[in-house]
Design an enzyme around this catalytic site. Structure first.
Site, short mmCIF file in Angstrom:
data_model
loop_
_atom_site.label_atom_id
_atom_site.label_comp_id
_atom_site.label_asym_id
_atom_site.label_seq_id
_atom_site.Cartn_x
_atom_site.Cartn_y
_atom_site.Cartn_z
N THR A 195 -73.85 48.33 -48.92
CA THR A 195 -73.35 49.32 -49.87
C THR A 195 -74.41 49.87 -50.81
O THR A 195 -75.23 49.11 -51.32
CB THR A 195 -72.32 48.62 -50.78
OG1 THR A 195 -71.49 47.82 -49.96
CG2 THR A 195 -71.53 49.59 -51.60
N VAL A 224 -61.00 46.90 -44.35
CA VAL A 224 -61.41 47.57 -45.59
C VAL A 224 -61.93 46.48 -46.52
O VAL A 224 -61.37 45.39 -46.56
CB VAL A 224 -60.19 48.29 -46.23
CG1 VAL A 224 -60.49 48.71 -47.65
CG2 VAL A 224 -59.77 49.48 -45.39
N ASP A 226 -64.55 45.50 -50.30
CA ASP A 226 -64.66 45.67 -51.75
C ASP A 226 -65.03 47.08 -52.20
O ASP A 226 -64.63 47.52 -53.27
CB ASP A 226 -65.68 44.68 -52.32
CG ASP A 226 -67.08 44.89 -51.75
OD1 ASP A 226 -67.19 45.19 -50.55
OD2 ASP A 226 -68.06 44.75 -52.51
N THR A 246 -72.59 44.41 -53.92
CA THR A 246 -73.04 44.62 -52.55
C THR A 246 -72.98 43.28 -51.84
O THR A 246 -72.96 42.23 -52.48
CB THR A 246 -74.47 45.19 -52.54
OG1 THR A 246 -74.90 45.37 -51.19
CG2 THR A 246 -75.46 44.28 -53.24
N GLY A 247 -72.93 43.32 -50.52
CA GLY A 247 -72.85 42.06 -49.77
C GLY A 247 -71.48 41.88 -49.16
O GLY A 247 -70.74 42.85 -48.98
N1 GLY Z 1 -69.76 45.30 -49.39
C1 GLY Z 1 -69.46 46.11 -48.32
C2 GLY Z 1 -68.60 45.50 -47.31
O1 GLY Z 1 -68.39 44.31 -47.28
O2 GLY Z 1 -68.08 46.24 -46.51
#
Ligand code: GLY
Length: 335
Positions: A195, A224, A226, A246-247
């Site tokens: 992200t 889907v 975060d 992110t992650g």
């Molecule tokens: N953080 C983005 C996802 O897990 O899709």
């Protein structure tokens, strides 16, 4: 239960709850902090923008053009991440994103403005700028979140063009993955990130944020995470600050990650301390935290920024005082 016993139990519960609330929320400290922040609200402020990973550098450039000419934080974050969404070489966001395990590129994004308004789009296909669709949902509908075919219909009706997001390069990677077919999520590090989250403070002292992604490569169709969820991938409160994640999205959702970071700042923590608290929460609550990466970035109303991650390798970019700089984030698991 007799009414006397009920009364005693209720009293004990209420007393404990009051004690807990008092311990957790030093109310005098919070109100003086909020008062201080709101007093600054109308002051001319030095703008700043922070975003995730090394693609934050070109994204910050675009955002800075707006911020440095006294533009609005919301325009800055949208135009900033638009650059990354349109880049076919970045295969974790927008056009050129890696597909799900059935070969479809599906996008998640959410956005918040300085008035606490929020917009979000999930499982969006065939549109490059998911973040701009999220903004339109925020501004043109009574809703916060629109997903899937409804989101595509909404985007087309609002002037977005249909584009095949699956580039040859991403298709080749998917076909290679299909042959191995072991369904192992890809490792997230400085070479393979996900992200883009971006937070900006403008010269009027207002804060906005956005995040946008094609999600974890080769995810299940319909997954889907975060980046579409307000409070998880992104949260912004113009009186306090903003945070983005992110992650591994599933991990972030389980602790309402970005909301947790902002609430920690509300309680008086610095942006970095607030990110540390959220990462520590993950480590406390998710036994397998050593197996994945999550990183947070945060920005407060005073223009201070911070970041923290579970693993080594998370980077963030900050543009302030005319300088755009990439920094290695501090992290939890050392040695
Ligand atoms: N953080 C983005 C996802 O897990 O899709």
């Amino acid at each position: 239960m007799t009414s006397r016993r009920k009364f005693i139990l209720n009293t004990i519960t209420l007393t404990s709850a009051a004690a807990l609330t008092k311990a957790a929320l030093p109310s005098e400290k919070i109100s003086s902090k909020i008062e201080k922040l709101s007093r600054r609200k109308n002051k001319i402020t030095k703008p700043i923008v922070i975003s995730t990973w090394n693609f934050g550098i070109p994204a910050n450039e675009a955002a800075w053009k707006i911020l440095s000419s006294n533009g609005r934080c919301l325009d800055a974050v949208e135009k900033g991440v638009n650059v990354i969404e349109a880049d076919p070489k970045i295969n974790t966001v927008g056009y050129g994103g890696l597909p799900d395990r059935d070969g479809y590129v599906t996008l998640d994004s959410c956005i918040m403005d300085e008035f606490g308004n929020a917009g979000s789009v999930a499982f969006l296909q065939d549109i490059v700028h998911a973040s701009s669709v999220a903004r339109k949902i925020m501004e043109k509908t009574p809703h916060v979140m629109i997903v899937g075919s409804g989101a595509l219909e909404f985007a087309l009706a609002n002037g977005f063009k249909k584009v095949n997001l699956l580039t040859n390069e991403s298709k080749e990677q998917w076909e290679k993955w299909l042959k191995q077919n072991n369904y192992t999520p890809m490792k997230i590090d400085e070479h393979n990130h996900d992200t883009i989250g971006m937070l900006a403070l403008d010269s009027s002292g207002n804060i906005a944020g956005v995040c946008t992604t094609s999600g974890i490569a080769f995810k299940m169709h319909g997954r889907v995470a975060d980046s579409a969820i307000i409070g998880a991938g992104l949260f912004s409160d113009n009186n306090v600050g903003a945070a983005a994640a992110t992650g591994l999205g599933e991990s972030v959702i389980k602790i309402a990650g970005s909301h947790t970071v902002v609430e920690q700042m509300r309680l008086g923590k610095s942006p970095k301390e607030a990110c540390v608290a959220a990462v520590e929460r993950i480590a406390e609550m998710q036994k397998n935290y050593k197996d994945f990466q999550v990183g947070f970035i945060a920005l407060n109303k005073d223009g201070e920024v911070g970041a923290y991650a579970i693993q080594k390798g998370f980077q963030y970019a900050v543009y302030a005082d005319g300088e755009n700089k990439l920094t290695d984030s501090d992290y939890l698991i050392k040695g």
